[in-house]
Scaffold this motif. Structure first.
Motif, PDB file in Angstrom:
ATOM      1  N   PHE A 247      -7.938  -5.114  -4.431  1.00 32.77           N
ATOM      2  CA  PHE A 247      -8.642  -5.796  -3.353  1.00 32.77           C
ATOM      3  C   PHE A 247      -8.564  -7.315  -3.546  1.00 32.77           C
ATOM      4  O   PHE A 247      -8.225  -8.057  -2.624  1.00 32.77           O
ATOM      5  CB  PHE A 247     -10.098  -5.326  -3.323  1.00 32.77           C
ATOM      6  N   HIS A 248      -8.850  -7.783  -4.759  1.00 33.73           N
ATOM      7  CA  HIS A 248      -8.786  -9.211  -5.061  1.00 33.73           C
ATOM      8  C   HIS A 248      -7.368  -9.742  -4.895  1.00 33.73           C
ATOM      9  O   HIS A 248      -7.153 -10.815  -4.340  1.00 33.73           O
ATOM     10  CB  HIS A 248      -9.288  -9.472  -6.481  1.00 33.73           C
ATOM     11  N   GLU A 249      -6.389  -9.000  -5.354  1.00 32.51           N
ATOM     12  CA  GLU A 249      -4.981  -9.400  -5.237  1.00 32.51           C
ATOM     13  C   GLU A 249      -4.592  -9.589  -3.768  1.00 32.51           C
ATOM     14  O   GLU A 249      -3.899 -10.534  -3.413  1.00 32.51           O
ATOM     15  CB  GLU A 249      -4.080  -8.343  -5.891  1.00 32.51           C
ATOM     16  N   MET A 250      -5.056  -8.679  -2.910  1.00 34.18           N
ATOM     17  CA  MET A 250      -4.710  -8.796  -1.494  1.00 34.18           C
ATOM     18  C   MET A 250      -5.308 -10.054  -0.883  1.00 34.18           C
ATOM     19  O   MET A 250      -4.626 -10.785  -0.177  1.00 34.18           O
ATOM     20  CB  MET A 250      -5.177  -7.578  -0.702  1.00 34.18           C
TER      21      MET A 250
ATOM     22  N   PRO B 197      -2.896 -12.146   1.743  1.00 36.09           N
ATOM     23  CA  PRO B 197      -3.771 -11.953   2.906  1.00 36.09           C
ATOM     24  C   PRO B 197      -2.992 -11.622   4.177  1.00 36.09           C
ATOM     25  O   PRO B 197      -3.545 -11.048   5.110  1.00 36.09           O
ATOM     26  CB  PRO B 197      -4.518 -13.277   3.031  1.00 36.09           C
ATOM     27  N   HIS B 198      -1.708 -11.949   4.215  1.00 38.45           N
ATOM     28  CA  HIS B 198      -0.891 -11.633   5.384  1.00 38.45           C
ATOM     29  C   HIS B 198      -0.703 -10.122   5.560  1.00 38.45           C
ATOM     30  O   HIS B 198      -0.251  -9.665   6.602  1.00 38.45           O
ATOM     31  CB  HIS B 198       0.458 -12.339   5.301  1.00 38.45           C
ATOM     32  N   HIS B 199      -1.100  -9.314   4.564  1.00 37.83           N
ATOM     33  CA  HIS B 199      -1.042  -7.859   4.672  1.00 37.83           C
ATOM     34  C   HIS B 199      -2.305  -7.277   5.322  1.00 37.83           C
ATOM     35  O   HIS B 199      -2.319  -6.095   5.676  1.00 37.83           O
ATOM     36  CB  HIS B 199      -0.862  -7.215   3.289  1.00 37.83           C
ATOM     37  N   LEU B 200      -3.358  -8.061   5.487  1.00 45.27           N
ATOM     38  CA  LEU B 200      -4.604  -7.566   6.080  1.00 45.27           C
ATOM     39  C   LEU B 200      -4.430  -6.979   7.484  1.00 45.27           C
ATOM     40  O   LEU B 200      -5.055  -5.964   7.792  1.00 45.27           O
ATOM     41  CB  LEU B 200      -5.666  -8.663   6.103  1.00 45.27           C
ATOM     42  N   PRO B 201      -3.606  -7.568   8.371  1.00 41.68           N
ATOM     43  CA  PRO B 201      -3.431  -6.939   9.682  1.00 41.68           C
ATOM     44  C   PRO B 201      -2.862  -5.518   9.596  1.00 41.68           C
ATOM     45  O   PRO B 201      -3.096  -4.714  10.492  1.00 41.68           O
ATOM     46  CB  PRO B 201      -2.459  -7.881  10.399  1.00 41.68           C
ATOM     47  N   ASN B 202      -2.150  -5.189   8.537  1.00 46.23           N
ATOM     48  CA  ASN B 202      -1.657  -3.827   8.351  1.00 46.23           C
ATOM     49  C   ASN B 202      -2.788  -2.885   7.949  1.00 46.23           C
ATOM     50  O   ASN B 202      -2.753  -1.697   8.255  1.00 46.23           O
ATOM     51  CB  ASN B 202      -0.569  -3.777   7.276  1.00 46.23           C
ATOM     52  N   VAL B 203      -3.802  -3.402   7.260  1.00 47.73           N
ATOM     53  CA  VAL B 203      -4.917  -2.594   6.772  1.00 47.73           C
ATOM     54  C   VAL B 203      -5.977  -2.407   7.855  1.00 47.73           C
ATOM     55  O   VAL B 203      -6.493  -1.308   8.043  1.00 47.73           O
ATOM     56  CB  VAL B 203      -5.547  -3.241   5.516  1.00 47.73           C
TER      57      VAL B 203
END
Length: 76
Positions: free
Chosen positions: A20-23, A28-34
């Motif tokens: 979670f911290h790494e993301m 953070p650009h991977h958040l829209p995928n999550v």
């Protein structure tokens, strides 16, 4: 003139805290995928992910309204 301040929140999550911290720090650009229902895009405009002087643009939705936030990471 921009708005400066701190956003502090507590949310219980299930999963590995290190991932979670790494993301949030480096990917953070991977958040829209999550969570595509709330985060449409997170783009890096200056610097590198997770470093001082990075400038990040975030497009997200809150209560049906689209919002845009420009985040500047500074050293104090």
């Amino acid at each position: 003139m921009g708005l400066k301040g701190k956003l502090i929140s507590q949310t219980e999550i299930k999963g590995c805290k290190d991932l979670f911290h790494e993301m949030f720090k480096n990917k953070p650009h991977h958040l829209p995928n999550v969570v595509p229902q709330t985060n449409q895009a997170i783009d890096l405009h200056e610097g590198n992910w997770g470093t001082i002087d990075a400038v990040i643009n975030c497009n997200f939705t809150v209560k049906g309204q689209e919002k845009v936030v420009k985040v500047s990471i500074e050293d104090r």
